[in-house]
Scaffold this motif. Structure first.
Motif, PDB file in Angstrom:
ATOM      1  N   LEU A  83      -5.904   8.982 -25.412  1.00 55.09           N
ATOM      2  CA  LEU A  83      -5.753   9.036 -23.838  1.00 55.09           C
ATOM      3  C   LEU A  83      -5.429   7.696 -23.323  1.00 55.09           C
ATOM      4  O   LEU A  83      -4.580   7.596 -22.612  1.00 55.09           O
ATOM      5  CB  LEU A  83      -7.004   9.446 -23.402  1.00 55.09           C
ATOM      6  CG  LEU A  83      -7.081   9.643 -21.754  1.00 55.09           C
ATOM      7  CD1 LEU A  83      -5.976  10.613 -21.259  1.00 55.09           C
ATOM      8  CD2 LEU A  83      -8.462  10.118 -21.375  1.00 55.09           C
ATOM      9  N   ALA A  84      -6.137   6.631 -23.993  1.00 51.54           N
ATOM     10  CA  ALA A  84      -5.928   5.440 -23.705  1.00 51.54           C
ATOM     11  C   ALA A  84      -4.321   4.967 -23.817  1.00 51.54           C
ATOM     12  O   ALA A  84      -3.496   4.062 -23.017  1.00 51.54           O
ATOM     13  CB  ALA A  84      -6.480   4.187 -24.195  1.00 51.54           C
ATOM     14  N   GLY A  85      -3.900   5.488 -25.021  1.00 46.68           N
ATOM     15  CA  GLY A  85      -2.461   5.019 -25.378  1.00 46.68           C
ATOM     16  C   GLY A  85      -1.405   5.743 -24.325  1.00 46.68           C
ATOM     17  O   GLY A  85      -0.368   5.240 -24.096  1.00 46.68           O
ATOM     18  N   TYR A  86      -1.694   7.169 -23.799  1.00 49.33           N
ATOM     19  CA  TYR A  86      -0.738   7.654 -22.945  1.00 49.33           C
ATOM     20  C   TYR A  86      -0.966   7.011 -21.590  1.00 49.33           C
ATOM     21  O   TYR A  86       0.139   7.020 -20.835  1.00 49.33           O
ATOM     22  CB  TYR A  86      -1.550   9.266 -22.817  1.00 49.33           C
ATOM     23  CG  TYR A  86      -1.214  10.140 -24.176  1.00 49.33           C
ATOM     24  CD1 TYR A  86      -0.183   9.901 -24.966  1.00 49.33           C
ATOM     25  CD2 TYR A  86      -2.351  11.050 -24.376  1.00 49.33           C
ATOM     26  CE1 TYR A  86       0.325  10.618 -26.000  1.00 49.33           C
ATOM     27  CE2 TYR A  86      -2.010  11.843 -25.483  1.00 49.33           C
ATOM     28  CZ  TYR A  86      -0.763  11.725 -26.203  1.00 49.33           C
ATOM     29  OH  TYR A  86      -0.565  12.476 -27.239  1.00 49.33           O
ATOM     30  N   GLU A  87      -2.093   6.459 -21.167  1.00 51.76           N
ATOM     31  CA  GLU A  87      -2.374   5.907 -19.951  1.00 51.76           C
ATOM     32  C   GLU A  87      -1.476   4.484 -19.917  1.00 51.76           C
ATOM     33  O   GLU A  87      -0.924   4.197 -18.914  1.00 51.76           O
ATOM     34  CB  GLU A  87      -3.791   5.451 -19.533  1.00 51.76           C
ATOM     35  CG  GLU A  87      -4.536   6.796 -19.305  1.00 51.76           C
ATOM     36  CD  GLU A  87      -6.121   6.702 -19.194  1.00 51.76           C
ATOM     37  OE1 GLU A  87      -6.433   5.325 -19.709  1.00 51.76           O
ATOM     38  OE2 GLU A  87      -6.813   7.360 -18.556  1.00 51.76           O
ATOM     39  N   ALA A  88      -1.340   3.792 -20.979  1.00 51.40           N
ATOM     40  CA  ALA A  88      -0.796   2.686 -20.974  1.00 51.40           C
ATOM     41  C   ALA A  88       0.738   3.008 -21.136  1.00 51.40           C
ATOM     42  O   ALA A  88       1.372   2.190 -20.321  1.00 51.40           O
ATOM     43  CB  ALA A  88      -1.024   1.943 -22.451  1.00 51.40           C
ATOM     44  N   ALA A  89       1.145   3.987 -21.966  1.00 52.86           N
ATOM     45  CA  ALA A  89       2.436   4.451 -21.550  1.00 52.86           C
ATOM     46  C   ALA A  89       2.924   4.898 -20.227  1.00 52.86           C
ATOM     47  O   ALA A  89       4.021   4.710 -19.740  1.00 52.86           O
ATOM     48  CB  ALA A  89       2.790   5.578 -22.601  1.00 52.86           C
ATOM     49  N   ALA A  90       1.993   5.703 -19.606  1.00 52.28           N
ATOM     50  CA  ALA A  90       2.214   6.033 -18.183  1.00 52.28           C
ATOM     51  C   ALA A  90       2.489   5.007 -17.356  1.00 52.28           C
ATOM     52  O   ALA A  90       3.321   4.818 -16.307  1.00 52.28           O
ATOM     53  CB  ALA A  90       1.484   6.920 -17.673  1.00 52.28           C
ATOM     54  N   THR A  91       1.578   3.782 -17.458  1.00 54.63           N
ATOM     55  CA  THR A  91       1.466   2.755 -16.643  1.00 54.63           C
ATOM     56  C   THR A  91       2.973   1.848 -16.605  1.00 54.63           C
ATOM     57  O   THR A  91       3.509   1.413 -15.770  1.00 54.63           O
ATOM     58  CB  THR A  91       0.439   1.926 -16.869  1.00 54.63           C
ATOM     59  OG1 THR A  91      -0.776   2.480 -16.532  1.00 54.63           O
ATOM     60  CG2 THR A  91       0.484   0.521 -16.194  1.00 54.63           C
ATOM     61  N   ALA A  92       3.253   1.851 -17.979  1.00 50.94           N
ATOM     62  CA  ALA A  92       4.679   1.140 -18.372  1.00 50.94           C
ATOM     63  C   ALA A  92       5.870   1.895 -17.612  1.00 50.94           C
ATOM     64  O   ALA A  92       6.685   1.342 -17.059  1.00 50.94           O
ATOM     65  CB  ALA A  92       4.857   0.892 -19.722  1.00 50.94           C
ATOM     66  N   LYS A  93       5.870   3.234 -17.597  1.00 53.04           N
ATOM     67  CA  LYS A  93       6.798   3.987 -17.160  1.00 53.04           C
ATOM     68  C   LYS A  93       6.960   3.707 -15.806  1.00 53.04           C
ATOM     69  O   LYS A  93       8.064   3.922 -14.998  1.00 53.04           O
ATOM     70  CB  LYS A  93       6.693   5.487 -17.312  1.00 53.04           C
ATOM     71  CG  LYS A  93       6.985   5.578 -18.758  1.00 53.04           C
ATOM     72  CD  LYS A  93       8.354   5.680 -19.130  1.00 53.04           C
ATOM     73  CE  LYS A  93       8.901   5.803 -20.566  1.00 53.04           C
ATOM     74  NZ  LYS A  93      10.283   5.792 -21.010  1.00 53.04           N
ATOM     75  N   GLU A  94       5.716   3.892 -15.087  1.00 54.49           N
ATOM     76  CA  GLU A  94       5.445   3.648 -13.540  1.00 54.49           C
ATOM     77  C   GLU A  94       5.804   2.220 -12.995  1.00 54.49           C
ATOM     78  O   GLU A  94       6.693   1.979 -11.918  1.00 54.49           O
ATOM     79  CB  GLU A  94       3.950   3.827 -13.041  1.00 54.49           C
ATOM     80  CG  GLU A  94       3.658   5.380 -13.197  1.00 54.49           C
ATOM     81  CD  GLU A  94       2.102   5.358 -12.956  1.00 54.49           C
ATOM     82  OE1 GLU A  94       1.196   4.213 -12.796  1.00 54.49           O
ATOM     83  OE2 GLU A  94       1.415   6.570 -12.801  1.00 54.49           O
ATOM     84  N   ALA A  95       5.971   1.321 -13.937  1.00 54.60           N
ATOM     85  CA  ALA A  95       6.264  -0.092 -13.612  1.00 54.60           C
ATOM     86  C   ALA A  95       7.595  -0.045 -13.600  1.00 54.60           C
ATOM     87  O   ALA A  95       8.478  -0.877 -12.849  1.00 54.60           O
ATOM     88  CB  ALA A  95       5.731  -1.114 -14.574  1.00 54.60           C
ATOM     89  N   GLN A  96       8.221   0.435 -14.661  1.00 51.14           N
ATOM     90  CA  GLN A  96       9.780   0.573 -14.925  1.00 51.14           C
ATOM     91  C   GLN A  96      10.628   1.453 -13.428  1.00 51.14           C
ATOM     92  O   GLN A  96      11.376   0.966 -13.146  1.00 51.14           O
ATOM     93  CB  GLN A  96      10.263   1.340 -16.150  1.00 51.14           C
ATOM     94  CG  GLN A  96       9.812   0.691 -17.314  1.00 51.14           C
ATOM     95  CD  GLN A  96      10.211   1.313 -18.787  1.00 51.14           C
ATOM     96  OE1 GLN A  96      10.806   2.576 -18.555  1.00 51.14           O
ATOM     97  NE2 GLN A  96       9.595   0.770 -19.782  1.00 51.14           N
TER      98      GLN A  96
END
Length: 208
Positions: free
Chosen positions: A62-75
């Motif tokens: 879940l932590a990995g998914y949240e980090a990936a989602a945060t990166a996508k939101e920044a992009q």
């Protein structure tokens, strides 16, 4: 009759084979169902262990998914900042006029055309026209909105070059459709630049 069979069995040289066969038959009849039950329980236990393992790994995943989602939101935020939709038209016009004047150019004409839209496909490009088949097959929830901006200015060679550099460095999503540079009035060192630029944005289609 029974006594004869019993006597023959006791005096037979092969009685141990008969006893062994009967013993194995009884054992198999008794043990096999238990083996099947054991294997079923073992399989169920393996499934439970797998579920427990996945459950124990869930927090780290879940932590990995949240980090990936945060990166996508920044992009996505970066791309959103580069779009030119209806709410950014006035700002774009003001910026183009200011950029021209700061470069020393004189604005002869500026026209921001009406927006057009088409369905946005998966793996799409703003510069291509999707086929009718792909429109139905690869449609996303967004439309590609484009707006053509025409700008006509005059200025010296250095002034025009400075303006072109400013427009090129600007990070808004755009594509140059026309760049026409020619001498100005006869006997003048001024140049006339006519630009046609397309600006893009992804928008959700209006319902109804």
């Amino acid at each position: 009759m029974v006594e004869t069979l019993a006597e023959n069995f006791c005096t037979s040289r092969h009685r141990w084979l008969i006893v062994t066969g009967l013993t194995l038959g009884i054992a198999l009849a008794t043990v096999l169902p238990q083996v099947d039950e054991y294997l079923a329980i073992r399989s169920e236990r393996a499934d439970l262990d797998e579920h427990l393992l996945q459950a124990s790994e869930a927090p780290s995943l879940l932590a990995g998914y949240e980090a990936a989602a945060t990166a996508k939101e920044a992009q996505l935020a970066v791309l959103r900042a580069r779009e030119v939709d209806e709410s950014h038209v006035a700002e774009l016009r003001s910026w183009l006029v200011s950029a021209a004047r700061e470069s020393g150019c004189r604005v002869r004409r500026i026209d921001l055309g009406s927006a057009t839209a088409r369905p946005w496909q998966t793996d799409d490009s703003p510069l291509k026209t999707p086929t009718e088949t792909s429109k139905k097959k690869n449609r996303t929830p967004f439309d590609l909105q484009s707006r053509t901006v025409t700008l006509s200015i005059t200025g010296s060679n250095d002034e025009v070059r400075t303006l072109l550099k400013k427009i090129d460095a600007d990070r808004r999503l755009k594509h140059a459709r026309l760049v026409d540079l020619r001498p100005g009035n006869r006997g003048s060192r001024q140049l006339q630049l006519d630009l046609s630029l397309r600006y893009f944005a992804l928008v959700r289609p209006k319902v109804g």
